[in-house]
Design a protein around this motif. Structure first.
Motif, PDB file in Angstrom:
ATOM      1  N   GLY A   3     -37.068 -90.577  47.686  1.00  0.00           N
ATOM      2  CA  GLY A   3     -38.396 -91.458  48.441  1.00  0.00           C
ATOM      3  C   GLY A   3     -37.850 -92.830  48.480  1.00  0.00           C
ATOM      4  O   GLY A   3     -38.374 -93.221  49.668  1.00  0.00           O
ATOM      5  N   SER A   4     -37.193 -93.496  47.861  1.00  0.00           N
ATOM      6  CA  SER A   4     -36.604 -94.909  47.898  1.00  0.00           C
ATOM      7  C   SER A   4     -35.704 -94.968  49.210  1.00  0.00           C
ATOM      8  O   SER A   4     -35.820 -96.278  49.640  1.00  0.00           O
ATOM      9  CB  SER A   4     -35.726 -95.304  46.617  1.00  0.00           C
ATOM     10  OG  SER A   4     -36.682 -95.477  45.398  1.00  0.00           O
ATOM     11  N   LEU A   6     -35.679 -93.000  51.555  1.00  0.00           N
ATOM     12  CA  LEU A   6     -36.518 -92.676  52.938  1.00  0.00           C
ATOM     13  C   LEU A   6     -37.346 -94.181  53.288  1.00  0.00           C
ATOM     14  O   LEU A   6     -37.335 -94.535  54.275  1.00  0.00           O
ATOM     15  CB  LEU A   6     -37.380 -91.701  52.600  1.00  0.00           C
ATOM     16  CG  LEU A   6     -38.433 -91.148  54.055  1.00  0.00           C
ATOM     17  CD1 LEU A   6     -37.656 -90.867  55.042  1.00  0.00           C
ATOM     18  CD2 LEU A   6     -39.357 -90.433  53.408  1.00  0.00           C
ATOM     19  N   VAL A   7     -37.737 -95.015  52.042  1.00  0.00           N
ATOM     20  CA  VAL A   7     -38.661 -96.176  52.474  1.00  0.00           C
ATOM     21  C   VAL A   7     -37.542 -96.936  52.886  1.00  0.00           C
ATOM     22  O   VAL A   7     -38.039 -97.655  54.143  1.00  0.00           O
ATOM     23  CB  VAL A   7     -39.027 -96.867  51.055  1.00  0.00           C
ATOM     24  CG1 VAL A   7     -39.718 -98.209  51.281  1.00  0.00           C
ATOM     25  CG2 VAL A   7     -40.409 -95.856  50.701  1.00  0.00           C
ATOM     26  N   LEU A  10     -36.775 -95.950  56.595  1.00  0.00           N
ATOM     27  CA  LEU A  10     -37.957 -96.117  57.741  1.00  0.00           C
ATOM     28  C   LEU A  10     -38.149 -97.837  57.822  1.00  0.00           C
ATOM     29  O   LEU A  10     -38.420 -98.106  58.970  1.00  0.00           O
ATOM     30  CB  LEU A  10     -39.186 -95.241  56.986  1.00  0.00           C
ATOM     31  CG  LEU A  10     -39.029 -94.042  57.231  1.00  0.00           C
ATOM     32  CD1 LEU A  10     -40.415 -93.501  56.630  1.00  0.00           C
ATOM     33  CD2 LEU A  10     -39.151 -93.640  58.526  1.00  0.00           C
ATOM     34  N   ALA A  35     -43.532 -98.140  56.310  1.00  0.00           N
ATOM     35  CA  ALA A  35     -42.624 -97.314  55.496  1.00  0.00           C
ATOM     36  C   ALA A  35     -43.066 -96.645  54.307  1.00  0.00           C
ATOM     37  O   ALA A  35     -43.018 -95.563  53.869  1.00  0.00           O
ATOM     38  CB  ALA A  35     -41.293 -98.231  55.379  1.00  0.00           C
ATOM     39  N   THR A  39     -43.824 -92.719  53.717  1.00  0.00           N
ATOM     40  CA  THR A  39     -43.116 -92.062  52.681  1.00  0.00           C
ATOM     41  C   THR A  39     -44.252 -91.467  51.620  1.00  0.00           C
ATOM     42  O   THR A  39     -44.064 -90.409  51.117  1.00  0.00           O
ATOM     43  CB  THR A  39     -42.472 -92.816  51.635  1.00  0.00           C
ATOM     44  OG1 THR A  39     -41.522 -93.355  52.732  1.00  0.00           O
ATOM     45  CG2 THR A  39     -41.552 -92.493  50.618  1.00  0.00           C
ATOM     46  N   ILE A  42     -45.877 -88.375  53.073  1.00  0.00           N
ATOM     47  CA  ILE A  42     -44.750 -87.096  53.367  1.00  0.00           C
ATOM     48  C   ILE A  42     -44.566 -86.636  52.027  1.00  0.00           C
ATOM     49  O   ILE A  42     -44.461 -85.588  51.696  1.00  0.00           O
ATOM     50  CB  ILE A  42     -43.538 -87.786  53.741  1.00  0.00           C
ATOM     51  CG1 ILE A  42     -43.426 -88.188  55.129  1.00  0.00           C
ATOM     52  CG2 ILE A  42     -42.222 -86.696  53.635  1.00  0.00           C
ATOM     53  CD1 ILE A  42     -42.235 -88.684  55.863  1.00  0.00           C
ATOM     54  N   LEU A  43     -44.455 -87.522  50.807  1.00  0.00           N
ATOM     55  CA  LEU A  43     -44.552 -87.035  49.476  1.00  0.00           C
ATOM     56  C   LEU A  43     -45.754 -86.212  49.244  1.00  0.00           C
ATOM     57  O   LEU A  43     -45.655 -85.224  48.410  1.00  0.00           O
ATOM     58  CB  LEU A  43     -44.282 -87.959  48.445  1.00  0.00           C
ATOM     59  CG  LEU A  43     -42.856 -88.917  48.428  1.00  0.00           C
ATOM     60  CD1 LEU A  43     -43.009 -89.815  47.716  1.00  0.00           C
ATOM     61  CD2 LEU A  43     -41.885 -87.871  48.135  1.00  0.00           C
TER      62      LEU A  43
END
Length: 77
Positions: A3-4, A6-7, A10, A35, A39, A42-43
């Motif tokens: 997740g980090s 992805l952030v 993005l 972002a 995220t 999505i999570l």
């Protein structure tokens, strides 16, 4: 951990896109907010929301993150 990543990914892409139309200061704040919201969304779709932020709406999290970045950038000048 994903997740980090992805952030960060993005945020960089969104900042580059928004940087064409907005001043860098605002582009970074908005990019981080977008972002984080994306995220979280999505999570939630993957049924793995962050433990401490389970009940927080993705847009609220993105708004708070973007506002935090904006305030930090103003304060650290």
């Amino acid at each position: 951990m994903l997740g980090s990543l992805l952030v960060g990914f993005l945020a960089v892409i969104a900042e580059q896109a928004l940087g064409l139309y907005l001043p860098r200061h605002f582009a970074v704040s908005i990019a981080v907010g977008l972002a984080v919201a994306a995220t979280f969304w999505i999570l939630r779709l993957a049924k793995h929301p962050p433990m401490l932020l389970r009940g927080v709406h993705p847009l609220a999290a993105g708004l708070c993150a973007g506002l935090g970045v904006h305030i930090a950038r103003l304060w650290l000048r």
